[in-house]
Design an enzyme around this catalytic site. Sequence first.
Site, PDB file in Angstrom:
ATOM      1  N   GLU A  49       0.892  -1.162  -0.067  1.00 19.48           N
ATOM      2  CA  GLU A  49       0.007  -0.058  -0.034  1.00 19.48           C
ATOM      3  C   GLU A  49       1.096   0.877   0.293  1.00 19.48           C
ATOM      4  O   GLU A  49       1.975   1.245   0.846  1.00 19.48           O
ATOM      5  CB  GLU A  49      -0.638   0.321   1.481  1.00 19.48           C
ATOM      6  CG  GLU A  49      -2.075   0.703   0.955  1.00 19.48           C
ATOM      7  CD  GLU A  49      -2.591   1.774   2.240  1.00 19.48           C
ATOM      8  OE1 GLU A  49      -2.784   0.666   3.463  1.00 19.48           O
ATOM      9  OE2 GLU A  49      -3.450   1.870   2.631  1.00 19.48           O
ATOM     10  N   ARG A 276       4.649 -12.525   9.832  1.00 14.60           N
ATOM     11  CA  ARG A 276       5.053 -11.996   9.408  1.00 14.60           C
ATOM     12  C   ARG A 276       6.470 -11.023  10.215  1.00 14.60           C
ATOM     13  O   ARG A 276       7.319 -11.716  11.269  1.00 14.60           O
ATOM     14  CB  ARG A 276       4.293 -10.387   9.991  1.00 14.60           C
ATOM     15  CG  ARG A 276       4.187  -9.966  11.227  1.00 14.60           C
ATOM     16  CD  ARG A 276       3.772  -8.632  11.175  1.00 14.60           C
ATOM     17  NE  ARG A 276       2.763  -8.228   9.865  1.00 14.60           N
ATOM     18  CZ  ARG A 276       2.270  -7.068   9.816  1.00 14.60           C
ATOM     19  NH1 ARG A 276       3.572  -6.195   8.951  1.00 14.60           N
ATOM     20  NH2 ARG A 276       1.013  -7.030   8.590  1.00 14.60           N
ATOM     21  N   LYS A 286       4.271   1.191   9.238  1.00 13.64           N
ATOM     22  CA  LYS A 286       4.691   2.535   8.644  1.00 13.64           C
ATOM     23  C   LYS A 286       4.025   3.420   9.081  1.00 13.64           C
ATOM     24  O   LYS A 286       4.350   4.682   9.863  1.00 13.64           O
ATOM     25  CB  LYS A 286       4.162   1.983   7.066  1.00 13.64           C
ATOM     26  CG  LYS A 286       4.558   1.218   6.193  1.00 13.64           C
ATOM     27  CD  LYS A 286       4.178   1.737   4.834  1.00 13.64           C
ATOM     28  CE  LYS A 286       3.114  -0.107   5.342  1.00 13.64           C
ATOM     29  NZ  LYS A 286       1.994   0.110   3.632  1.00 13.64           N
TER      30      LYS A 286
HETATM   31  P1  ATP Z   1       2.433  -2.376   8.003  1.00 11.63           P
HETATM   32  O1  ATP Z   1       1.818  -2.874   9.029  1.00 11.63           O
HETATM   33  O2  ATP Z   1       3.993  -2.153   8.435  1.00 11.63           O
HETATM   34  O3  ATP Z   1       2.461  -0.878   8.076  1.00 11.63           O
HETATM   35  P2  ATP Z   1       1.256  -3.314   5.946  1.00 11.63           P
HETATM   36  O4  ATP Z   1       0.888  -5.365   5.880  1.00 11.63           O
HETATM   37  O5  ATP Z   1       0.472  -2.969   6.105  1.00 11.63           O
HETATM   38  O6  ATP Z   1       2.469  -3.024   6.345  1.00 11.63           O
HETATM   39  P3  ATP Z   1       1.723  -3.379   3.035  1.00 11.63           P
HETATM   40  O7  ATP Z   1       2.149  -2.661   1.936  1.00 11.63           O
HETATM   41  O8  ATP Z   1       0.052  -3.625   2.918  1.00 11.63           O
HETATM   42  O9  ATP Z   1       2.185  -2.704   4.565  1.00 11.63           O
HETATM   43  O10 ATP Z   1       2.973  -5.012   2.886  1.00 11.63           O
HETATM   44  C1  ATP Z   1       2.520  -5.018   1.272  1.00 11.63           C
HETATM   45  C2  ATP Z   1       2.852  -6.882   1.384  1.00 11.63           C
HETATM   46  O11 ATP Z   1       4.623  -7.146   2.344  1.00 11.63           O
HETATM   47  C3  ATP Z   1       2.116  -7.144   1.808  1.00 11.63           C
HETATM   48  O12 ATP Z   1       1.738  -8.561   1.325  1.00 11.63           O
HETATM   49  C4  ATP Z   1       2.567  -7.581   3.665  1.00 11.63           C
HETATM   50  O13 ATP Z   1       1.654  -8.882   3.806  1.00 11.63           O
HETATM   51  C5  ATP Z   1       4.446  -7.770   3.496  1.00 11.63           C
HETATM   52  N1  ATP Z   1       4.737  -7.253   4.732  1.00 11.63           N
HETATM   53  C6  ATP Z   1       3.868  -5.993   5.579  1.00 11.63           C
HETATM   54  N2  ATP Z   1       5.036  -5.871   6.536  1.00 11.63           N
HETATM   55  C7  ATP Z   1       5.613  -7.362   6.672  1.00 11.63           C
HETATM   56  C8  ATP Z   1       6.258  -7.982   7.370  1.00 11.63           C
HETATM   57  N3  ATP Z   1       7.186  -7.350   8.486  1.00 11.63           N
HETATM   58  N4  ATP Z   1       6.507  -9.019   6.994  1.00 11.63           N
HETATM   59  C9  ATP Z   1       6.597  -9.999   5.981  1.00 11.63           C
HETATM   60  N5  ATP Z   1       5.793  -9.497   5.720  1.00 11.63           N
HETATM   61  C10 ATP Z   1       4.961  -8.227   5.383  1.00 11.63           C
HETATM   62 MG    MG Z   2      -1.609  -3.031   5.132  1.00  8.37          MG
END
Ligand code: ATP
Ligand code: MG
Length: 574
Positions: A49, A276, A286
């Site tokens: 995102e 994760r 983020k």
């Molecule tokens: P955050 O909670 O840090 O904002 P998010 O999951 O909302 O992370 P996205 O931009 O939606 O961030 O994530 C893009 C991809 O990266 C998704 O497929 C997500 O599952 C993966 N991802 C995000 N954080 C992690 C992590 N800590 N370890 C492994 N994969 C991750």
């Molecule tokens: Mg997300």
Amino acid sequence: MNKSGEKRGKEEKNSNTSKPSLNFIENIIENDLKTNKYESKVHTRFPPEPNGYLHIGHAKSICLNFGIAKKYNGLCNLRFDDTNPITEEVEYVESIKEDIRWLGFDWGDREYYASDYFDQLYDFAIKLIKKGKAYIDDQPLDAISKQRTTPRQAGIESPYRNRPVEENLDLFKRMKAGEFEEGARVLRAKIDMNSPNMHMRDPVIYRIKHASHHRTGDKWCIYPMYDFAHGQSDYFEGITHSLCTLEFEVHRPLYDWLVIHLKESDYRPRQIEFARLNLSYTIMSKRKLLELVEEGHVSSWDDPRMPTISGLRRRGYTPESIRNFADKVGVAKRDNIIDVDLLEHSVREDLNKKAPRVMGVLCPLKVTLTNYPEDKIEEVETINNPEDESMGTRKLPFSRELYIEHADFMETPPNKFFRLAPGREVRLKSAYIIKCEDYVKDEKTGEILEVFCTYDPETKSGPGAGRKVKGTLHWVSAQHAINAEVRLYDRLFNHPDPAGQKDQNSNVFLNPNSLEILSNCKVEPSLKTAKPLEKFQFQRQGYFCVDPDSTTEKLIFSRTVPLRDTWAKIKDRP
Ligand code: ATP
Ligand code: MG
């Protein structure tokens, strides 16, 4: 806490006895390939995102998705999940692309956006309404949420649940036309208000947002919810294996339900969840990282203390070190916390092979060689990297006045101090053995101001070169040295799990000493031409990277990692 990600990664891999070298995701994929489930294709995607910069957790997901595609001769798409116009920005899109490329991955021409599918998603919503599978709810979100009750109780149906199809269609079109205010109405899927899975209790799939979108501008004032867009986007792109983090496991029945109603075909992306990545002493959301930037706890998203890919890059991490780290961590099915030491180990391991050794004195102490001719300058030859002879040698100027590290001299040393002290001898790396004859001290503060030594001219080459003394010090010639600023980083948080402390904002665990600036460092003259992001090992000190803040007047280094733990040593200096 898991001290060894490496060990745990292998454990996961070994859980399948028939193919011990595969992780559980590879196992599933190989089975699908065997049964020809997706016509022998593997197509993954990385779906960020664009609401912030990518962090090391995303790097794990990138390495996994692009790595799997590569391993099975498949493809990996880059898809921006840009369903929320409020938090998303073009700056983030650009940074995400830069980071993925830097990590060494390529999505070819497959750069997609969930917003590319807004028309298709809208049509699908209409289709659901027509099938009697979606309805407009006029209640506010908190009422909707309350009516879901708890997983053990039956949910309460919305009074609007059985609205006639025609009325739903009319209202949805008027929502799209901008007739209603934000929050006035939502579109909900009509699934099951008694499902034990709360995501199936008539989830909201469209909401009104009078906001401009970074790609679709003002075309829309209704936006699909992430859950409505995500599974469909996978479907539209022909994704075979949709790898996501564990929290989406409970969303899977909803994605499947939606895809079944979207198109009655057998093809369905297969979602596989993995744990994760969590790192000790690190926060990884983020939203929280944005807060650190906005509240000024760090200078920017790419502050070298940030766990962002851009921060790690600026800190001196290499793409290889991050990919190796992701590999060592492996994929797990259970949540865990990986020790941040493993990440640091990975960069040391890589830089050890690649980084040229140089002399850099962080806290200089002047040494005068009293028996060395005053205007003599000679050149001594030294190897650039003992790990890699092909990196060759270079010449260093040597003269009567030198700098050594302050911490390498002690007035009254303990027995095991093998560095310089009154009457003791040390070797200067690639040069002579010197002996301390005298020193000057500030009587008020006790600070040592200068040391006087004699050098043994026989000890650089010839028979005396082999003479052994216990300590070897790094040094620079005073008149040739370049001034530099060195930024030393410590952990940004001083709690091993800053995000996991109930009722306590992680910012209370911010380490007030996470940045120390040394502005009076002396480095060897060859570094004059060093370029931003070039990496070096300062002998005996650690790995350092030229910071992009450097100018032609001022050379600035960031310390990537100490060699072992020189942190305590530097802090103890006078
Ligand atoms: P955050 O909670 O840090 O904002 P998010 O999951 O909302 O992370 P996205 O931009 O939606 O961030 O994530 C893009 C991809 O990266 C998704 O497929 C997500 O599952 C993966 N991802 C995000 N954080 C992690 C992590 N800590 N370890 C492994 N994969 C991750
Ligand atoms: Mg997300």
